[in-house]
Design a protein around this motif. Structure first.
Motif, PDB file in Angstrom:
ATOM      1  N   ALA A 119       0.829  -1.213   0.000  1.00  0.00           N
ATOM      2  CA  ALA A 119       0.000   0.000   0.000  1.00  0.00           C
ATOM      3  C   ALA A 119       0.857   1.254   0.000  1.00  0.00           C
ATOM      4  O   ALA A 119       2.008   1.251   0.449  1.00  0.00           O
ATOM      5  N   GLY A 120       0.282   2.328  -0.507  1.00  0.00           N
ATOM      6  CA  GLY A 120       0.965   3.613  -0.470  1.00  0.00           C
ATOM      7  C   GLY A 120       1.034   4.156   0.943  1.00  0.00           C
ATOM      8  O   GLY A 120       0.364   3.674   1.855  1.00  0.00           O
ATOM      9  N   ALA A 121       1.865   5.163   1.132  1.00  0.00           N
ATOM     10  CA  ALA A 121       2.031   5.786   2.455  1.00  0.00           C
ATOM     11  C   ALA A 121       2.063   7.290   2.280  1.00  0.00           C
ATOM     12  O   ALA A 121       2.541   7.800   1.259  1.00  0.00           O
ATOM     13  N   LEU A 122       1.568   7.988   3.297  1.00  0.00           N
ATOM     14  CA  LEU A 122       1.474   9.448   3.210  1.00  0.00           C
ATOM     15  C   LEU A 122       1.851  10.106   4.537  1.00  0.00           C
ATOM     16  O   LEU A 122       1.186  11.023   5.005  1.00  0.00           O
ATOM     17  N   ARG A 123       2.956   9.661   5.119  1.00  0.00           N
ATOM     18  CA  ARG A 123       3.378  10.278   6.384  1.00  0.00           C
ATOM     19  C   ARG A 123       3.997  11.650   6.168  1.00  0.00           C
ATOM     20  O   ARG A 123       4.000  12.487   7.077  1.00  0.00           O
ATOM     21  N   LEU A 168       7.585   8.790  -3.075  1.00  0.00           N
ATOM     22  CA  LEU A 168       7.824   7.370  -3.344  1.00  0.00           C
ATOM     23  C   LEU A 168       6.558   6.688  -3.855  1.00  0.00           C
ATOM     24  O   LEU A 168       6.604   5.904  -4.813  1.00  0.00           O
ATOM     25  N   SER A 169       5.440   6.991  -3.229  1.00  0.00           N
ATOM     26  CA  SER A 169       4.179   6.369  -3.639  1.00  0.00           C
ATOM     27  C   SER A 169       3.783   6.814  -5.043  1.00  0.00           C
ATOM     28  O   SER A 169       3.269   6.013  -5.838  1.00  0.00           O
ATOM     29  N   ARG A 170       4.013   8.085  -5.350  1.00  0.00           N
ATOM     30  CA  ARG A 170       3.717   8.569  -6.704  1.00  0.00           C
ATOM     31  C   ARG A 170       4.604   7.892  -7.730  1.00  0.00           C
ATOM     32  O   ARG A 170       4.155   7.516  -8.813  1.00  0.00           O
ATOM     33  N   ARG A 171       5.878   7.749  -7.388  1.00  0.00           N
ATOM     34  CA  ARG A 171       6.825   7.107  -8.317  1.00  0.00           C
ATOM     35  C   ARG A 171       6.374   5.679  -8.635  1.00  0.00           C
ATOM     36  O   ARG A 171       6.506   5.202  -9.772  1.00  0.00           O
ATOM     37  N   LEU A 172       5.789   5.024  -7.646  1.00  0.00           N
ATOM     38  CA  LEU A 172       5.346   3.641  -7.837  1.00  0.00           C
ATOM     39  C   LEU A 172       3.942   3.546  -8.420  1.00  0.00           C
ATOM     40  O   LEU A 172       3.457   2.449  -8.694  1.00  0.00           O
ATOM     41  N   GLY A 173       3.286   4.690  -8.601  1.00  0.00           N
ATOM     42  CA  GLY A 173       1.947   4.701  -9.155  1.00  0.00           C
ATOM     43  C   GLY A 173       0.908   4.063  -8.252  1.00  0.00           C
ATOM     44  O   GLY A 173      -0.066   3.474  -8.723  1.00  0.00           O
ATOM     45  N   LEU A 174       1.081   4.191  -6.933  1.00  0.00           N
ATOM     46  CA  LEU A 174       0.188   3.534  -5.981  1.00  0.00           C
ATOM     47  C   LEU A 174      -1.093   4.338  -5.781  1.00  0.00           C
ATOM     48  O   LEU A 174      -1.099   5.570  -5.856  1.00  0.00           O
ATOM     49  N   GLU A 175      -2.158   3.618  -5.511  1.00  0.00           N
ATOM     50  CA  GLU A 175      -3.444   4.248  -5.234  1.00  0.00           C
ATOM     51  C   GLU A 175      -3.391   4.885  -3.843  1.00  0.00           C
ATOM     52  O   GLU A 175      -3.053   4.234  -2.857  1.00  0.00           O
ATOM     53  N   LEU A 176      -3.724   6.168  -3.785  1.00  0.00           N
ATOM     54  CA  LEU A 176      -3.590   6.896  -2.522  1.00  0.00           C
ATOM     55  C   LEU A 176      -4.912   7.426  -1.981  1.00  0.00           C
ATOM     56  O   LEU A 176      -4.944   7.979  -0.890  1.00  0.00           O
ATOM     57  N   SER A 177      -5.977   7.258  -2.735  1.00  0.00           N
ATOM     58  CA  SER A 177      -7.242   7.869  -2.326  1.00  0.00           C
ATOM     59  C   SER A 177      -7.768   7.319  -1.008  1.00  0.00           C
ATOM     60  O   SER A 177      -8.445   8.024  -0.255  1.00  0.00           O
ATOM     61  N   ALA A 178      -7.445   6.054  -0.707  1.00  0.00           N
ATOM     62  CA  ALA A 178      -7.961   5.442   0.515  1.00  0.00           C
ATOM     63  C   ALA A 178      -6.985   5.550   1.685  1.00  0.00           C
ATOM     64  O   ALA A 178      -7.294   5.112   2.788  1.00  0.00           O
ATOM     65  N   VAL A 179      -5.803   6.149   1.451  1.00  0.00           N
ATOM     66  CA  VAL A 179      -4.802   6.252   2.513  1.00  0.00           C
ATOM     67  C   VAL A 179      -5.078   7.490   3.356  1.00  0.00           C
ATOM     68  O   VAL A 179      -5.254   8.592   2.830  1.00  0.00           O
ATOM     69  N   GLU A 180      -5.145   7.289   4.664  1.00  0.00           N
ATOM     70  CA  GLU A 180      -5.370   8.439   5.553  1.00  0.00           C
ATOM     71  C   GLU A 180      -4.150   9.350   5.511  1.00  0.00           C
ATOM     72  O   GLU A 180      -3.010   8.898   5.648  1.00  0.00           O
ATOM     73  N   ALA A 181      -4.397  10.634   5.327  1.00  0.00           N
ATOM     74  CA  ALA A 181      -3.293  11.575   5.143  1.00  0.00           C
ATOM     75  C   ALA A 181      -3.477  12.784   6.038  1.00  0.00           C
ATOM     76  O   ALA A 181      -4.600  13.215   6.299  1.00  0.00           O
ATOM     77  N   PRO A 182      -2.377  13.370   6.504  1.00  0.00           N
ATOM     78  CA  PRO A 182      -2.464  14.633   7.230  1.00  0.00           C
ATOM     79  C   PRO A 182      -2.902  15.756   6.295  1.00  0.00           C
ATOM     80  O   PRO A 182      -2.869  15.603   5.064  1.00  0.00           O
ATOM     81  N   PRO A 183      -3.321  16.907   6.844  1.00  0.00           N
ATOM     82  CA  PRO A 183      -3.881  17.978   6.002  1.00  0.00           C
ATOM     83  C   PRO A 183      -2.989  18.416   4.852  1.00  0.00           C
ATOM     84  O   PRO A 183      -3.475  18.658   3.747  1.00  0.00           O
ATOM     85  N   ALA A 184      -1.681  18.522   5.098  1.00  0.00           N
ATOM     86  CA  ALA A 184      -0.784  19.012   4.043  1.00  0.00           C
ATOM     87  C   ALA A 184      -0.858  18.124   2.813  1.00  0.00           C
ATOM     88  O   ALA A 184      -0.949  18.601   1.682  1.00  0.00           O
ATOM     89  N   ILE A 185      -0.819  16.812   3.031  1.00  0.00           N
ATOM     90  CA  ILE A 185      -0.809  15.899   1.896  1.00  0.00           C
ATOM     91  C   ILE A 185      -2.208  15.737   1.326  1.00  0.00           C
ATOM     92  O   ILE A 185      -2.388  15.607   0.114  1.00  0.00           O
ATOM     93  N   ALA A 186      -3.213  15.745   2.185  1.00  0.00           N
ATOM     94  CA  ALA A 186      -4.585  15.648   1.686  1.00  0.00           C
ATOM     95  C   ALA A 186      -4.884  16.776   0.717  1.00  0.00           C
ATOM     96  O   ALA A 186      -5.490  16.571  -0.339  1.00  0.00           O
ATOM     97  N   ARG A 187      -4.444  17.977   1.033  1.00  0.00           N
ATOM     98  CA  ARG A 187      -4.689  19.112   0.142  1.00  0.00           C
ATOM     99  C   ARG A 187      -3.789  19.044  -1.081  1.00  0.00           C
ATOM    100  O   ARG A 187      -4.163  19.497  -2.157  1.00  0.00           O
TER     101      ARG A 187
END
Length: 439
Positions: free
Chosen positions: A214-218, A225-244
């Protein structure tokens, strides 16, 4: 013999020659205050450049990490974003400290205002000589999807390059450049300094083609890294900075609250007011006043009127007195709601009627959780017009309170302090938020 005209002209000329140096001496050059790490603004905020005058460096060092690490209520977020995006020479003893400056930027990014952080960084000199500022700049670039810019920042850094963050970023950048053997070596060094299972899984997938999981958004590097791997991120819980960053959204300038409307115009009016449509809320309130309207809960109606008054910045003694009246009747829970509502509305400066004030004075409103010393310091800062200090102390209490925001008693003190410091808009937002919690 000189003529009269010649004598006059001669005298005028002599006077000019004598007076010119005197006038020149009257012109005094005013030295501009030297710039520091807090002088650059991230966007127009309307706050004066003197906002940090006489502010406590100790308080700033205490509060900034809280703003980066703890969730805030919408009203507190709006205040924090505006305060940290504003430009003005920082508190004495902190404005020249790159670590404190980096904390400011980290807090802005955690609050979702990465664009403001990047603007400040673009106006900040000496990044390559400061590891904390360079790290903030690299994270901001990664969150913006500008991986090459982050790699350039890492290469330019001239101090503390062996810290694990830079080893991990360097491994990613080397992989981006197709330098797989070098990236593998740097990856091994990074894991030797501090093992990280998530980084190992994602970076290992880039280096070896293994299953990434799974992708990661810490943080920004996880995002890259997750973008480079083309991972699905919509379901990953993210802090505000990355969510926006994912949504491509700019952070809101004003506080708003997502409240689902129930049945009936009373609930609908509260919901649309929470989302910022005050005109529609007032139109719905007018429907409730029509002769053939269905009866509604008296306390709910009083709280709606208090919300409208607070959002408009309007004093409404009749509504305040009605809340006091409701605070003395009915079930205990409803009495508490009315009493807390009266406390919050009164904090905006609405005066009580004489009878209502006497009744209000006897209400058993719960004490707040903020330490009395902090509240006293906030009151004094507000009375002195110290905008930055007042806001920091208000945000300290807000950060400790979490997403729900301060208790009614602490909230009322914050509202009064912000008003005294000239921040009426933020005072109203804290009042609206507190009244919404009582709905």
């Amino acid at each position: 013999m000189m003529t009269l005209r010649a004598l006059i002209l001669s005298g005028l000329a002599a006077g000019l020659l004598v007076s010119a140096p005197a006038r020149a001496q009257e012109v005094e050059a005013t030295a501009l205050p030297p710039l520091d790490f807090f002088s650059a603004s991230g966007r127009p905020t309307g706050l004066a450049e003197t906002l940090w005058d006489q502010a406590s460096a100790r308080t700033l060092r205490t509060v900034l990490p809280l703003l980066a690490e703890r969730p805030l209520s919408p009203a507190a977020e709006a205040l924090a974003r505006r305060l940290l995006a504003a430009g003005g020479r920082g508190p004495e003893g902190a404005g020249d400290d790159p670590e404190v400056a980096a904390r400011r930027l980290q807090a802005l990014m955690a609050l979702g205002d990465t664009p403001a952080a990047r603007t400040i960084l673009s106006r900040t000199a000496g990044l390559a000589r400061s590891e904390p500022l360079s790290r903030a700049a690299a994270e901001a670039a990664l969150l913006a999807g500008e991986d090459q810019a982050a790699c350039d920042i890492g290469r330019a850094l001239s101090v503390d390059r062996d810290q694990v963050y830079w080893l991990r970023l360097r491994a990613f950048c080397q992989a981006q450049a197709g330098e797989t053997p070098a990236a593998q070596l740097t990856y091994d060094l990074a894991q030797g300094v501090a093992r990280d299972a998530v980084f190992a899984r994602l970076m290992g997938a880039i280096l070896t083609g293994a299953e990434p999981g799974a992708g990661a958004l810490r943080g920004g590097l996880d995002y890259a890294l997750s973008r480079r791997l083309g991972l699905e991120l919509s379901a990953v819980e993210a802090p505000p900075a990355i969510a926006r960053a994912l949504a491509g959204e700019a952070p809101p300038r004003e506080a708003s609250w997502n409240i689902v409307a129930g049945s009936g115009p009373l609930s609908a009016a509260v919901a649309v007011l929470a989302q910022g449509d005050l005109d529609l809320a007032e139109n719905l309130r007018a429907v409730l006043a029509e002769p053939d309207a269905e009866p509604v809960d008296a306390l709910g109606l009083a709280l709606l009127d208090a919300l409208i008054a607070a959002a408009r910045g309007r004093q409404d003694r009749a509504t305040l007195d009605r809340l006091v009246e409701r605070g003395g009747v009915g079930e205990a829970r409803d009495r508490r709601r009315a009493q807390d509502g009266a406390l919050i509305l009164a904090a905006l400066g609405t005066p009580f009627g004489a009878d209502a004030r006497g009744e209000f004075a006897a209400f058993p409103i719960a004490q707040g959780k903020a330490p009395p010393a902090r509240l006293a310091a906030m009151d004094q800062a507000a009375e002195a017009g110290l905008v930055g200090e007042t806001a920091l102390l208000a945000l300290w209490t807000s950060a400790e309170a979490g997403l729900a925001g301060p208790s009614p008693a602490d909230r009322a003190r914050i509202i009064r302090a912000l008003r005294a410091a000239g921040q009426d808009d933020h005072a109203r937002e804290f009042a609206v938020e507190g009244l919404l919690a009582l709905r």
